[in-house]
Motif scaffolding. Structure first.
Motif, mmCIF file in Angstrom:
data_model
loop_
_atom_site.group_PDB
_atom_site.id
_atom_site.type_symbol
_atom_site.label_atom_id
_atom_site.label_comp_id
_atom_site.label_asym_id
_atom_site.label_seq_id
_atom_site.Cartn_x
_atom_site.Cartn_y
_atom_site.Cartn_z
ATOM 1 N N VAL A 64 0.773 -0.994 0.022
ATOM 2 C CA VAL A 64 -0.010 -0.086 0.032
ATOM 3 C C VAL A 64 1.032 1.098 0.123
ATOM 4 C CG1 VAL A 64 -1.902 -1.230 1.323
ATOM 5 C CG2 VAL A 64 -0.258 -0.059 2.394
ATOM 6 N N GLU A 65 0.345 2.390 -0.487
ATOM 7 C CA GLU A 65 0.909 3.629 -0.890
ATOM 8 C C GLU A 65 0.408 4.403 0.394
ATOM 9 O OE1 GLU A 65 2.637 6.349 -4.396
ATOM 10 O OE2 GLU A 65 0.647 5.704 -4.362
ATOM 11 N N PHE A 66 0.958 5.294 1.188
ATOM 12 C CA PHE A 66 0.290 6.276 2.090
ATOM 13 C C PHE A 66 -0.386 7.291 1.057
ATOM 14 C CE2 PHE A 66 3.366 4.669 5.226
ATOM 15 C CZ PHE A 66 2.778 3.855 5.710
ATOM 16 N N VAL A 67 -1.515 7.987 1.378
ATOM 17 C CA VAL A 67 -2.077 8.753 0.969
ATOM 18 C C VAL A 67 -2.322 10.050 1.798
ATOM 19 C CG1 VAL A 67 -4.308 9.916 -0.311
ATOM 20 C CG2 VAL A 67 -3.609 7.444 -0.682
ATOM 21 N N PHE A 68 -1.516 11.234 1.395
ATOM 22 C CA PHE A 68 -1.275 12.377 2.647
ATOM 23 C C PHE A 68 -2.255 13.556 2.155
ATOM 24 C CE2 PHE A 68 2.945 10.306 2.356
ATOM 25 C CZ PHE A 68 2.995 9.735 3.526
ATOM 26 N N ASP A 69 -2.949 14.032 3.225
ATOM 27 C CA ASP A 69 -3.698 15.168 3.072
ATOM 28 C C ASP A 69 -2.846 16.643 3.187
ATOM 29 O OD1 ASP A 69 -6.137 13.514 2.872
ATOM 30 O OD2 ASP A 69 -6.319 13.661 5.043
ATOM 31 N N SER A 70 -1.754 16.342 3.647
ATOM 32 C CA SER A 70 -0.994 17.780 3.861
ATOM 33 C C SER A 70 0.658 17.555 4.031
ATOM 34 C CB SER A 70 -1.460 18.409 4.998
ATOM 35 O OG SER A 70 -1.034 17.618 6.090
ATOM 36 N N PRO A 71 1.147 18.337 3.704
ATOM 37 C CA PRO A 71 2.820 18.098 4.071
ATOM 38 C C PRO A 71 2.966 17.724 5.454
ATOM 39 C CG PRO A 71 2.450 19.927 2.569
ATOM 40 C CD PRO A 71 1.000 19.754 3.028
ATOM 41 N N ALA A 72 2.300 18.250 6.454
ATOM 42 C CA ALA A 72 2.563 18.008 7.719
ATOM 43 C C ALA A 72 2.350 16.498 7.982
ATOM 44 C CB ALA A 72 1.601 18.813 8.726
ATOM 45 N N GLN A 73 1.198 16.134 7.300
ATOM 46 C CA GLN A 73 0.830 14.474 7.660
ATOM 47 C C GLN A 73 2.131 13.675 7.147
ATOM 48 O OE1 GLN A 73 -2.331 12.715 5.691
ATOM 49 N NE2 GLN A 73 -3.066 12.095 7.452
ATOM 50 N N GLN A 74 2.573 14.076 6.042
ATOM 51 C CA GLN A 74 3.657 13.188 5.356
ATOM 52 C C GLN A 74 4.897 13.301 6.343
ATOM 53 O OE1 GLN A 74 4.789 14.353 1.386
ATOM 54 N NE2 GLN A 74 6.291 12.710 1.332
ATOM 55 N N LYS A 75 5.439 14.597 6.942
ATOM 56 C CA LYS A 75 6.423 14.692 7.912
ATOM 57 C C LYS A 75 6.107 13.838 9.129
ATOM 58 C CE LYS A 75 9.872 16.796 9.814
ATOM 59 N NZ LYS A 75 10.879 15.773 10.441
ATOM 60 N N SER A 76 4.783 13.728 9.615
ATOM 61 C CA SER A 76 4.399 13.058 10.599
ATOM 62 C C SER A 76 4.745 11.613 10.632
ATOM 63 C CB SER A 76 3.176 13.313 11.311
ATOM 64 O OG SER A 76 2.193 12.863 10.550
ATOM 65 N N THR A 77 4.437 11.073 9.299
ATOM 66 C CA THR A 77 4.615 9.633 8.979
ATOM 67 C C THR A 77 6.196 9.399 8.729
ATOM 68 O OG1 THR A 77 2.615 9.646 7.646
ATOM 69 C CG2 THR A 77 4.255 7.989 7.268
ATOM 70 N N GLU A 78 6.953 10.551 8.252
ATOM 71 C CA GLU A 78 8.532 10.238 8.492
ATOM 72 C C GLU A 78 8.970 10.044 9.660
ATOM 73 O OE1 GLU A 78 9.502 13.584 5.899
ATOM 74 O OE2 GLU A 78 9.076 12.858 4.293
ATOM 75 N N ASP A 79 8.473 11.044 10.686
ATOM 76 C CA ASP A 79 8.954 11.035 11.809
ATOM 77 C C ASP A 79 8.623 9.579 12.618
ATOM 78 O OD1 ASP A 79 9.699 13.373 11.446
ATOM 79 O OD2 ASP A 79 8.161 14.260 12.745
ATOM 80 N N PHE A 80 7.198 9.116 12.228
ATOM 81 C CA PHE A 80 6.965 7.632 12.919
ATOM 82 C C PHE A 80 7.870 6.761 12.306
ATOM 83 C CE2 PHE A 80 4.580 3.976 12.455
ATOM 84 C CZ PHE A 80 4.176 3.784 13.624
ATOM 85 N N CYS A 81 8.459 6.820 11.308
ATOM 86 C CA CYS A 81 8.850 5.561 10.763
ATOM 87 C C CYS A 81 10.401 5.628 11.442
ATOM 88 C CB CYS A 81 9.228 5.747 9.165
ATOM 89 S SG CYS A 81 7.762 5.378 8.187
ATOM 90 N N GLU A 82 10.978 6.966 11.537
ATOM 91 C CA GLU A 82 12.275 7.031 12.107
ATOM 92 C C GLU A 82 12.125 6.401 13.473
ATOM 93 O OE1 GLU A 82 15.251 10.694 13.676
ATOM 94 O OE2 GLU A 82 13.920 10.910 11.610
ATOM 95 N N GLN A 83 11.086 6.642 14.365
ATOM 96 C CA GLN A 83 10.870 6.359 15.412
ATOM 97 C C GLN A 83 10.881 4.489 15.547
ATOM 98 O OE1 GLN A 83 7.309 7.568 17.431
ATOM 99 N NE2 GLN A 83 7.790 9.682 17.409
ATOM 100 N N VAL A 84 10.165 4.071 14.501
ATOM 101 C CA VAL A 84 10.256 2.718 14.428
ATOM 102 C C VAL A 84 11.639 2.081 14.079
ATOM 103 C CG1 VAL A 84 9.425 0.784 13.048
ATOM 104 C CG2 VAL A 84 7.627 2.455 13.654
ATOM 105 N N PHE A 85 12.154 2.756 13.124
ATOM 106 C CA PHE A 85 13.546 2.085 12.996
ATOM 107 C C PHE A 85 14.345 2.180 14.119
ATOM 108 C CE2 PHE A 85 12.537 3.903 8.308
ATOM 109 C CZ PHE A 85 11.743 3.022 8.223
ATOM 110 N N LYS A 86 14.539 3.408 14.948
ATOM 111 C CA LYS A 86 15.482 3.670 15.988
ATOM 112 C C LYS A 86 14.906 2.757 17.080
ATOM 113 C CE LYS A 86 16.893 8.310 15.373
ATOM 114 N NZ LYS A 86 16.540 9.625 15.811
#
Length: 95
Positions: A64-86
């Motif tokens: 699945v490909e994420f569908v973002f409503d805003s750049p802020a939502q995309q950034k929060s997803t990037e931050d979440f992924c970084e948390q998961v990786f760490k």
């Protein structure tokens, strides 16, 4: 069941076939809670004899490909992924 997380999408195991193009809602609770809209890119039969760490039977694998409503939502997803990786992938500190 979650597999192959990236800031742009995720691979999932599913009990049922989901048509490509279908929009779905995902909620992930660890290491923090995030809710995302996503679109199924592909879904295919999964070899039931392969090893998946779950008691539930998953007959399909999909991307699945994420569908973002805003750049802020995309950034929060990037931050979440970084948390998961760490939190889950880089817990050992060399030294």
């Amino acid at each position: 069941m979650l597999n192959d997380l990236t800031p742009r999408g995720v691979g999932l195991f599913a009990a049922e076939f989901v048509n490509p193009g279908t929009e779905i809602q995902l909620t992930m609770d660890e290491p923090s809670r995030i809710e995302l809209k996503a679109r199924v890119v592909w879904c295919q039969k999964h070899d039931a004899t392969s090893h998946v760490l779950s008691n539930q039977h998953y007959s399909f694998r999909m991307a699945v490909e994420f569908v973002f409503d805003s750049p802020a939502q995309q950034k929060s997803t990037e931050d979440f992924c970084e948390q998961v990786f760490k939190h889950y992938l880089y817990t050992h500190k060399p030294g």
